[in-house]
Design an enzyme around this catalytic site. Structure first.
Site, PDB file in Angstrom:
ATOM      1  CD  GLU A  44      20.550 -54.301 -22.802  1.00  0.00           C
ATOM      2  OE1 GLU A  44      21.776 -54.404 -22.824  1.00  0.00           O
ATOM      3  OE2 GLU A  44      19.971 -53.265 -22.423  1.00  0.00           O
ATOM      4  CB  CYS A  58      11.807 -54.190 -17.060  1.00  0.00           C
ATOM      5  SG  CYS A  58      11.640 -53.024 -18.417  1.00  0.00           S
ATOM      6  CB  CYS A 116      12.328 -48.747 -30.425  1.00  0.00           C
ATOM      7  SG  CYS A 116      10.754 -47.888 -30.187  1.00  0.00           S
ATOM      8  CB  CYS A 171      11.526 -41.190 -27.909  1.00  0.00           C
ATOM      9  SG  CYS A 171       9.833 -41.736 -28.191  1.00  0.00           S
ATOM     10  CB  CYS A 204      14.521 -43.518 -25.798  1.00  0.00           C
ATOM     11  SG  CYS A 204      14.498 -45.278 -25.418  1.00  0.00           S
ATOM     12  CB  CYS A 252      13.480 -45.762 -17.758  1.00  0.00           C
ATOM     13  SG  CYS A 252      12.517 -46.403 -16.434  1.00  0.00           S
TER      14      CYS A 252
HETATM   15  N1  SAH Z   1       7.944 -47.598 -25.942  1.00  0.00           N
HETATM   16  C1  SAH Z   1       7.320 -47.651 -24.663  1.00  0.00           C
HETATM   17  C2  SAH Z   1       8.055 -48.460 -23.627  1.00  0.00           C
HETATM   18  C3  SAH Z   1       9.555 -48.297 -23.505  1.00  0.00           C
HETATM   19  S1  SAH Z   1      10.213 -46.928 -22.680  1.00  0.00           S
HETATM   20  C4  SAH Z   1       7.052 -46.242 -24.157  1.00  0.00           C
HETATM   21  O1  SAH Z   1       7.450 -45.282 -24.809  1.00  0.00           O
HETATM   22  O2  SAH Z   1       6.383 -46.096 -23.141  1.00  0.00           O
HETATM   23  C5  SAH Z   1       9.819 -47.044 -20.992  1.00  0.00           C
HETATM   24  C6  SAH Z   1       9.816 -45.677 -20.294  1.00  0.00           C
HETATM   25  O3  SAH Z   1      11.149 -45.151 -20.172  1.00  0.00           O
HETATM   26  C7  SAH Z   1       9.011 -44.622 -21.051  1.00  0.00           C
HETATM   27  O4  SAH Z   1       8.174 -43.943 -20.173  1.00  0.00           O
HETATM   28  C8  SAH Z   1      10.097 -43.664 -21.565  1.00  0.00           C
HETATM   29  O5  SAH Z   1       9.589 -42.355 -21.714  1.00  0.00           O
HETATM   30  C9  SAH Z   1      11.123 -43.761 -20.473  1.00  0.00           C
HETATM   31  N2  SAH Z   1      12.476 -43.382 -20.886  1.00  0.00           N
HETATM   32  C10 SAH Z   1      13.036 -43.484 -22.102  1.00  0.00           C
HETATM   33  N3  SAH Z   1      14.312 -43.029 -22.087  1.00  0.00           N
HETATM   34  C11 SAH Z   1      14.547 -42.623 -20.806  1.00  0.00           C
HETATM   35  C12 SAH Z   1      15.671 -42.091 -20.131  1.00  0.00           C
HETATM   36  N4  SAH Z   1      16.821 -41.920 -20.763  1.00  0.00           N
HETATM   37  N5  SAH Z   1      15.551 -41.812 -18.822  1.00  0.00           N
HETATM   38  C13 SAH Z   1      14.405 -42.045 -18.153  1.00  0.00           C
HETATM   39  N6  SAH Z   1      13.308 -42.575 -18.734  1.00  0.00           N
HETATM   40  C14 SAH Z   1      13.380 -42.852 -20.041  1.00  0.00           C
END
Ligand code: SAH
Length: 343
Positions: free
Chosen positions: A92, A105, A112, A116, A119, A332
């Site tokens: 995406e 973006c 991944c 986390c 996410c 995000c």
């Molecule tokens: N792997 C990288 C980039 C992808 S995530 C990283 O971890 O930075 C991009 C951003 O979205 C990160 O700051 C992550 O913490 C945030 N993110 C992930 N899941 C989210 C969610 N459900 N709501 C808001 N931000 C989220």
């Protein structure tokens, strides 16, 4: 064996390929213009190359195009593209126009493996890294389909960019090159979960913006929600930030996803003030975007505004990122290869 995708080659790589074909180095510049400035789909369209050269390129090399599987348009005008790669994996890419900038973006991996807890992308696990050409091709495919020129790139889509360091750096070099996308280092941002050795390497090799997903103010919580924190705890991560080779006036961005009742207390603000006081940085507060997987909750808007004020009082520049495209799961942490399966 698939033929080489020309977008996977660095400038010097392209020059050597052309020289093997008996062609002069300046041809590389012409090819880059067609691929990265005119966004053509085929060698046929490269009208200032001889028919013979176009035929030989067609025979020996490839120009990979993605298939657009789905495009969703948000109420806020952002657009989410689901692209199919040549091996049928899907990724995406999110287009976010705003009055002062047009941001794309982009993804760096299919899935991944960072795990986390908050996410959505991580639920599908890691399929594979994207090639440099596939990272760049997202910009090309979207630019072909929208009216406005993309001015900013954020590598914050699916995947952990610093796990795919070589391809990410090569893509950045091409995004920066005046013969290709010609974007300044200030218009490109790479976001990482905090892979310390890769952060050090990244700082040596490029000067684009670095963003780090902090998301907690204690090791206890950060290790619970971001498993890699057990390997690279806050102290180590913040040391890497202190030693990061920043140019004058430049800052590291710390992203801080705010979860209701989990990391939004006065104690958290105090910790952040202490942790970040000697790092040139700003904090970007991101209210958690909800999705069906997981039990985290979105904070009240007022909580986030209060946190922003409190951080400022502690001397830390804080902004709030109201994520775009929440209604189409483009925000995000809501990206996934087959969104429908995971919602
Ligand atoms: N792997 C990288 C980039 C992808 S995530 C990283 O971890 O930075 C991009 C951003 O979205 C990160 O700051 C992550 O913490 C945030 N993110 C992930 N899941 C989210 C969610 N459900 N709501 C808001 N931000 C989220």
């Amino acid at each position: 064996m698939h033929a080489t995708d020309l977008k996977n080659l660095s400038y010097s790589g392209l020059v050597s390929l052309l020289s093997e074909m008996g062609e002069k180095p300046y041809r590389a510049k012409q090819l880059w213009k067609w691929m990265y400035q005119k966004h053509v789909k085929s060698f046929d369209e490269m009208t200032d190359l001889s028919t013979s050269l176009r035929n030989r390129l067609e025979k020996n090399c490839a120009l990979i195009n993605f298939k657009l599987v789905q495009k969703l348009i948000s109420k806020d005008k952002s657009e989410k593209f689901l692209f199919e790669l040549p091996d049928q994996n899907t990724i995406e890419t999110v287009y976010m126009p705003s009055p002062d900038r047009i941001t794309l973006c982009i993804s760096t991996q299919v899935g991944c493996r960072m795990g986390c807890k908050f996410c959505l992308t991580t639920q599908q696990g890691l399929m594979r890294n994207l090639s440099a050409g596939e990272i760049l091709n997202q910009v090309i495919e979207v630019q072909r389909r929208v009216d406005q020129k993309i001015t900013n790139i954020v590598m914050m889509g699916m995947g952990e960019p610093l796990e795919n360091l070589e391809n990410v750096i090569q893509a950045i070099d091409i995004l920066r090159s005046p013969d290709a996308f010609n974007l300044s280092q200030r218009k490109i941002t790479v976001s990482t979960v905090g892979l310390v050795p890769a952060i050090e390497e990244f700082g040596k090799r490029t000067d684009v913006n670095l963003a780090i997903s902090l998301n907690a103010s204690t090791d206890l919580l950060r290790s619970q929600i971001i498993p890699i924190n057990r390997k690279y705890p806050l102290q180590t991560l913040l040391d890497a930030c202190r030693n990061y080779p920043l140019k004058p006036q430049r800052k590291i961005t710390f992203e801080y996803v705010v979860f209701k009742d989990l990391n939004d207390s006065a104690e958290d603000i105090k910790n952040l003030g202490t942790m970040l006081k000697d790092i040139p940085c700003k904090i970007n507060l991101i209210p958690f975007n909800e999705h069906k997987a997981g039990s985290f909750q979105r904070p009240l808007d007022q909580t986030v505004i209060t946190m922003q004020d409190a951080l400022k009082q502690n001397g830390i520049n804080a902004t709030i990122r109201y994520s775009r495209g929440r209604d189409i799961l483009a925000a995000c942490g809501q990206l996934a290869s087959q969104s429908a399966n995971l919602q």
